[in-house]
Design an enzyme around this catalytic site. Structure first.
Site, PDB file in Angstrom:
ATOM      1  CG  PHE A 197      58.505  54.326 108.858  1.00  0.00           C
ATOM      2  CD1 PHE A 197      59.227  55.447 108.476  1.00  0.00           C
ATOM      3  CD2 PHE A 197      58.762  53.755 110.095  1.00  0.00           C
ATOM      4  CE1 PHE A 197      60.183  55.998 109.319  1.00  0.00           C
ATOM      5  CE2 PHE A 197      59.716  54.298 110.946  1.00  0.00           C
ATOM      6  CZ  PHE A 197      60.421  55.422 110.553  1.00  0.00           C
ATOM      7  CD  GLU A 214      72.295  56.775 106.573  1.00  0.00           C
ATOM      8  OE1 GLU A 214      72.625  56.165 107.595  1.00  0.00           O
ATOM      9  OE2 GLU A 214      71.768  57.906 106.597  1.00  0.00           O
ATOM     10  CG  ASP A 215      69.914  53.916 108.659  1.00  0.00           C
ATOM     11  OD1 ASP A 215      70.180  54.845 107.855  1.00  0.00           O
ATOM     12  OD2 ASP A 215      69.285  54.109 109.717  1.00  0.00           O
ATOM     13  NE  ARG A 252      68.158  53.690 117.027  1.00  0.00           N
ATOM     14  CZ  ARG A 252      68.114  54.566 116.017  1.00  0.00           C
ATOM     15  NH1 ARG A 252      68.357  54.156 114.792  1.00  0.00           N
ATOM     16  NH2 ARG A 252      67.810  55.819 116.253  1.00  0.00           N
TER      17      ARG A 252
HETATM   18  P1  IMP Z   1      66.657  61.153 104.075  1.00  0.00           P
HETATM   19  O1  IMP Z   1      67.435  62.359 104.461  1.00  0.00           O
HETATM   20  O2  IMP Z   1      65.222  61.488 103.727  1.00  0.00           O
HETATM   21  O3  IMP Z   1      67.316  60.325 102.995  1.00  0.00           O
HETATM   22  O4  IMP Z   1      66.481  60.282 105.374  1.00  0.00           O
HETATM   23  C1  IMP Z   1      67.406  59.375 105.776  1.00  0.00           C
HETATM   24  C2  IMP Z   1      67.187  59.046 107.230  1.00  0.00           C
HETATM   25  O5  IMP Z   1      65.796  59.002 107.571  1.00  0.00           O
HETATM   26  C3  IMP Z   1      67.715  57.664 107.517  1.00  0.00           C
HETATM   27  O6  IMP Z   1      69.064  57.691 107.872  1.00  0.00           O
HETATM   28  C4  IMP Z   1      66.816  57.204 108.634  1.00  0.00           C
HETATM   29  O7  IMP Z   1      67.342  57.638 109.868  1.00  0.00           O
HETATM   30  C5  IMP Z   1      65.520  57.900 108.394  1.00  0.00           C
HETATM   31  N1  IMP Z   1      64.538  57.027 107.697  1.00  0.00           N
HETATM   32  C6  IMP Z   1      64.057  57.163 106.445  1.00  0.00           C
HETATM   33  N2  IMP Z   1      63.179  56.201 106.126  1.00  0.00           N
HETATM   34  C7  IMP Z   1      63.116  55.404 107.207  1.00  0.00           C
HETATM   35  C8  IMP Z   1      62.367  54.200 107.500  1.00  0.00           C
HETATM   36  O8  IMP Z   1      61.602  53.644 106.698  1.00  0.00           O
HETATM   37  N3  IMP Z   1      62.572  53.682 108.744  1.00  0.00           N
HETATM   38  C9  IMP Z   1      63.413  54.224 109.666  1.00  0.00           C
HETATM   39  N4  IMP Z   1      64.125  55.335 109.430  1.00  0.00           N
HETATM   40  C10 IMP Z   1      63.980  55.926 108.218  1.00  0.00           C
HETATM   41 MG    MG Z   2      69.892  57.459 109.701  1.00  0.00          MG
END
Ligand code: IMP
Ligand code: MG
Length: 179
Positions: A156, A103-104, A169
């Site tokens: 962010f 995961e990113d 990206r």
């Molecule tokens: P979660 O479900 O809140 O953990 O969100 C995870 C997803 O939100 C990641 O896979 C990203 O796609 C997106 N995301 C969360 N924070 C960031 C950020 O700082 N930049 C870009 N995408 C983010």
């Molecule tokens: Mg993601």
């Protein structure tokens, strides 16, 4: 047609730092799976994990499959909601395999905890998570991350797979655009 120029993203994690971290993660992953006789599959979540996946898989010496899934979280903008929908599922079966989710970034943890819930029902041998970035201060749901690249504060960030409105990206580094 004109294209709006992107805001400059200030470097938070450089290309070199990312490259070094990917090597370190690869070593740890090789160590972890070296005694398992199960098939290994790396599962990337599209689209954010693509750049990380491409670099990480080249550090993993054990033979493995690459697979991807697209999940969308019901929510908008920069906040993810509790529910996810599988937009595109894995191409292969994961039964009795070692699954490494790539995961990113983990933010609230909601996306990954749901993905794990779904994948567990398919009876893999194991499931672990490798994430390049984590924002621990944002966590709402606990997820056990086995392989972690960087922890970042609640900002962010974009680049190296991470987007803002599908842009940024392609940046080779991780940066901040100051929303
Ligand atoms: P979660 O479900 O809140 O953990 O969100 C995870 C997803 O939100 C990641 O896979 C990203 O796609 C997106 N995301 C969360 N924070 C960031 C950020 O700082 N930049 C870009 N995408 C983010
Ligand atoms: Mg993601």
């Amino acid at each position: 047609m004109t294209t709006t120029p992107l805001k400059h993203a200030q470097v938070l994690i450089s290309e070199q730092e990312i490259a070094q971290k990917v090597q370190t993660l690869g070593h740890a992953i090789n160590e972890h799976y070296k005694n398992s006789d199960k098939e290994l599959v790396l599962v990337g979540l599209l689209r954010g994990s693509v750049l990380f996946m491409a670099d990480l898989c080249r550090t993993i010496t054990k033979p493995h499959e690459l697979d991807f899934m697209t999940v969308s979280s019901y929510g908008s903008g920069t906040v993810s909601s509790g529910e996810i929908k599988i937009v595109q599922d894995l191409g292969s079966k994961i039964h009795n395999k070692d699954v490494l989710i790539v995961e990113d970034i983990i933010d609230s943890g909601r996306t990954l905890s749901k993905v794990i819930e779904v994948l567990q029902t398919r009876n893999p041998h194991s499931i672990e998570i490798c994430t390049l970035v984590s924002k621990p201060s944002r966590r709402e749901v606990d997820v056990a991350v086995k392989f972690l690249g960087f922890e970042v504060p609640d900002k962010f960030i974009v680049g190296y797979g991470l987007d803002y409105n599908q842009q940024y990206r392609h940046l080779p580094y991780i940066g901040e655009i100051g929303l």
